[in-house]
Scaffold this motif. Structure first.
Motif, mmCIF file in Angstrom:
data_model
loop_
_atom_site.group_PDB
_atom_site.id
_atom_site.type_symbol
_atom_site.label_atom_id
_atom_site.label_comp_id
_atom_site.label_asym_id
_atom_site.label_seq_id
_atom_site.Cartn_x
_atom_site.Cartn_y
_atom_site.Cartn_z
ATOM 1 N N ILE A 69 0.874 -1.150 0.017
ATOM 2 C CA ILE A 69 -0.030 -0.083 -0.033
ATOM 3 C C ILE A 69 0.854 1.292 -0.185
ATOM 4 N N GLN A 70 0.682 1.958 -1.042
ATOM 5 C CA GLN A 70 1.716 3.071 -1.233
ATOM 6 C C GLN A 70 1.049 4.431 -0.777
ATOM 7 N N ARG A 71 -0.289 4.432 -0.756
ATOM 8 C CA ARG A 71 -1.025 5.603 -0.439
ATOM 9 C C ARG A 71 -2.309 5.619 0.119
ATOM 10 N N VAL A 72 -2.749 6.190 1.172
ATOM 11 C CA VAL A 72 -3.854 6.121 1.932
ATOM 12 C C VAL A 72 -4.418 7.606 1.899
ATOM 13 N N THR A 73 -5.757 7.783 1.391
ATOM 14 C CA THR A 73 -6.399 8.934 1.471
ATOM 15 C C THR A 73 -7.883 8.744 2.318
ATOM 16 N N ALA A 74 -7.932 9.387 3.325
ATOM 17 C CA ALA A 74 -9.115 9.070 4.318
ATOM 18 C C ALA A 74 -9.899 10.434 4.401
ATOM 19 N N ASP A 75 -11.301 10.253 4.487
ATOM 20 C CA ASP A 75 -12.377 11.378 4.908
ATOM 21 C C ASP A 75 -13.269 10.920 5.903
ATOM 22 N N PRO A 76 -13.462 11.287 6.982
ATOM 23 C CA PRO A 76 -12.482 12.555 7.757
ATOM 24 C C PRO A 76 -10.907 12.071 7.523
ATOM 25 N N PRO A 92 0.870 2.792 10.785
ATOM 26 C CA PRO A 92 0.075 3.410 9.613
ATOM 27 C C PRO A 92 -0.357 2.649 8.641
ATOM 28 N N LEU A 93 -1.592 2.279 7.802
ATOM 29 C CA LEU A 93 -1.851 1.713 6.805
ATOM 30 C C LEU A 93 -0.944 1.907 5.695
ATOM 31 N N GLN A 94 -0.552 2.944 5.393
ATOM 32 C CA GLN A 94 0.350 3.366 4.423
ATOM 33 C C GLN A 94 1.559 2.670 4.554
ATOM 34 N N ALA A 117 -18.104 8.101 6.053
ATOM 35 C CA ALA A 117 -16.466 8.069 5.995
ATOM 36 C C ALA A 117 -16.121 7.514 4.804
ATOM 37 N N HIS A 118 -15.065 7.894 3.988
ATOM 38 C CA HIS A 118 -14.459 7.256 2.912
ATOM 39 C C HIS A 118 -12.918 7.083 2.884
ATOM 40 N N LEU A 119 -12.452 6.079 2.161
ATOM 41 C CA LEU A 119 -11.048 5.751 2.314
ATOM 42 C C LEU A 119 -10.703 5.127 0.847
ATOM 43 N N GLN A 120 -9.619 5.636 0.367
ATOM 44 C CA GLN A 120 -9.025 5.375 -0.749
ATOM 45 C C GLN A 120 -7.543 4.800 -0.714
ATOM 46 N N VAL A 121 -7.296 3.614 -1.241
ATOM 47 C CA VAL A 121 -5.938 3.176 -1.069
ATOM 48 C C VAL A 121 -5.467 3.003 -2.427
#
Length: 506
Positions: A69-76, A92-94, A117-121
């Motif tokens: 996993i190279q990048r993690v984007t979360a909202d919030p 960290p997940l990243q 909530a939103h998660l992008q991996v």
């Protein structure tokens, strides 16, 4: 040289949400791509902190290669940390490597009022230092269907607290207990008071007056239950269990005045309805809150003075007395609490039987009949005799009753009624009898007088021969003095001749 194309059809692991708190929300993940990758999540509420705890599940569907996993984007945008078995701290997940055909869990904490909530991996598959495939996956969780998450309370606010109570009005006891396991917050206190009253009737009526000292106590801090106890008057009463301290007590309940209304615990409205239990009020008692009493004093003239009093520990109301005598005599008088009345005099003609009544009933020790006072002067009896006549006189002092007198000498009897301040004399012809009897039947008194004529009756005695020569000189003076002494003695002897016959010479 022909390079093989890198396949991007390998699945990217999907993040799922795991629970730590009390309630959970399950979200359906959105597909990340055609490479058989999904994202699922679950959420719980951490009641200690009031946060939503989302557990994301990231799955690597490629059976032969590990995914990084190279990048993690979360909202919030709060941290998303992996859960690694045996690790002391979450990472960290990243940067996490997900082995082929397996999945990893990651936890994200968000505010308790978060609705979604939103998660992008973004993940890469690397072989021999080269990226052979990469993929971006998205996941969402809807939290709006769940109630907002707030910290579990550690105490209850005073204005929100609920209670339960017991109440025994006839015994003057009550208890109040805070409901639940939580204490009142901070320095908060809730006071309760038990109070008893004098009352005019066993049902609600006014006026009422506080009896004794009300009992007040509070619930607060470590004190979650209280017991209250008050003294009850030995008469009609009202007892109230009220919301508030002693400053809420109404000293006098009067017509048109203040009332406790819903302050009484167990009432249908606030604040009394914040405590569950029986109605916190009582009316009862078996007797009036008065102390009616009467005393009597006979007068020498046959009348009776009646004293009425209403003075005692429980006397709080006026008493309406009625005094009855014979021949239709009646008189009513109202005696206030703590007072007495001595104005009633029953005349002699009506004093044969007297009754004192309250509410139509004769009170205790409320019956009396005239009795001659011991200090009243008694009628006086004197005698006078010579050789021909024997005279007996009854004198009745002023201020007394008329006296019936019976005079008996030999076979002759005369009866007279002697008015107060007057005298009555009966004269008998001297005979052979040596005694006469004077009886006062109304006083149960009787007296016997010996016939002793003045002078010398010729030695033949009463009714005998002609009397001898009269005695003169010093002897006559001595006889006269003796006669006066006998008259006085007759009166004195009569005074002590109660219920028996006293004999004296005349």
């Amino acid at each position: 040289m022909i390079r093989p194309k890198l396949s991007l059809r390998r699945p990217l692991a999907i993040l799922g949400a795991a629970l730590i708190g009390l309630t959970g929300v399950v979200a359906v993940a959105t597909p990340a791509s055609a490479h058989h990758t999904t994202i699922t999540a679950k959420a719980d509420c951490d009641r200690l902190t009031g946060e939503r705890v989302i557990t994301w599940k990231v799955e690597n569907s490629e059976a032969k290669k590990d995914a990084t996993i190279q990048r993690v984007t979360a909202d919030p945008g709060t941290p998303v940390n992996s859960l690694v078995a045996g690790a002391k701290e979450a990472k960290p997940l990243q940067g996490l490597i997900i082995p082929r055909g397996s999945s990893k869990l990651a936890v994200q904490r968000v505010p308790g009022n978060t609705t979604k909530a939103h998660l992008q991996v973004y993940a890469e598959w690397i072989k021999e230092g080269k990226v052979t495939a990469h993929h971006t996956a998205d996941g969402d969780i809807n939290l709006a269907s769940d109630k907002s998450c707030a910290p579990a309370p550690k105490c209850v606010e005073v204005d929100k607290a609920k209670y339960s109570h017991t109440f025994d009005g006839p015994k003057g006891t009550a208890t109040v207990k805070l409901d639940g396991d939580l204490p009142l917050c901070g320095e908060g206190k809730q006071w309760f008071t038990l109070v008893s009253y004098f009352a005019p009737r066993p049902q609600f009526a006014t006026p009422q007056y506080v009896y004794g000292t009300p009992d007040s106590d509070f619930i607060g801090g470590t004190q979650t239950e209280i017991k209250l106890n008050v003294e009850i008057p030995d008469c009609h009463t009202q007892v109230d269990l009220i919301w508030g301290g002693e400053d809420q007590v109404i000293d006098e309940l009067v017509d048109g005045g203040k009332r406790y209304d819903n302050k009484k615990l167990g009432s249908p409205g606030a604040p009394g309805n914040r405590s569950k239990g029986p109605q916190g009020w009582y009316n009862g008692g078996s007797k009036s809150c008065t102390t009616p009493a009467s005393t009597f004093a006979s007068n020498c003239d046959g009348s009776v003075a009646v004293s009425l009093s209403n003075d005692g520990k429980i006397s709080k109301y006026a008493v309406e007395f009625e005094v009855k005598g014979e021949n239709g005599f009646t008189k009513k008088v109202s005696v206030p609490a703590g007072k007495a009345d001595t104005s009633i005099v029953v005349p002699a003609a009506d004093a044969g039987k007297i009754e004192v009544l309250v509410d139509g009933k004769v009170i205790e020790h409320g019956t009396y009949s005239w009795e001659r006072p011991e200090d009243c002067p008694l009628p006086a009896v004197t005698t006078k005799a010579d050789c021909k006549e024997f005279a007996l006189t009854v004198t009745n002092p002023e201020g007394g009753l008329p006296v019936k007198a019976t005079f008996t000498y030999g076979d002759k009897t005369e009866t007279r009624t002697v008015a107060p301040g007057a005298s009555e004399t009966v004269t008998f012809k001297a005979g052979k009898d040596k005694t006469a009897v004077v009886a006062l039947p109304d006083m149960d008194l009787e007296m016997e007088a010996i016939y002793t004529p003045e002078g010398n009756c010729g030695g033949g005695g009463a009714g005998g021969e002609e009397p001898g020569l009269p005695v003169t000189g010093a002897a006559a003076g001595g006889i006269a003095a003796g006669a006066i002494a006998l008259l006085i003695a007759g009166a004195v002897l009569f005074v002590i001749a109660r219920r028996r016959r006293v004999t004296f010479t005349a």
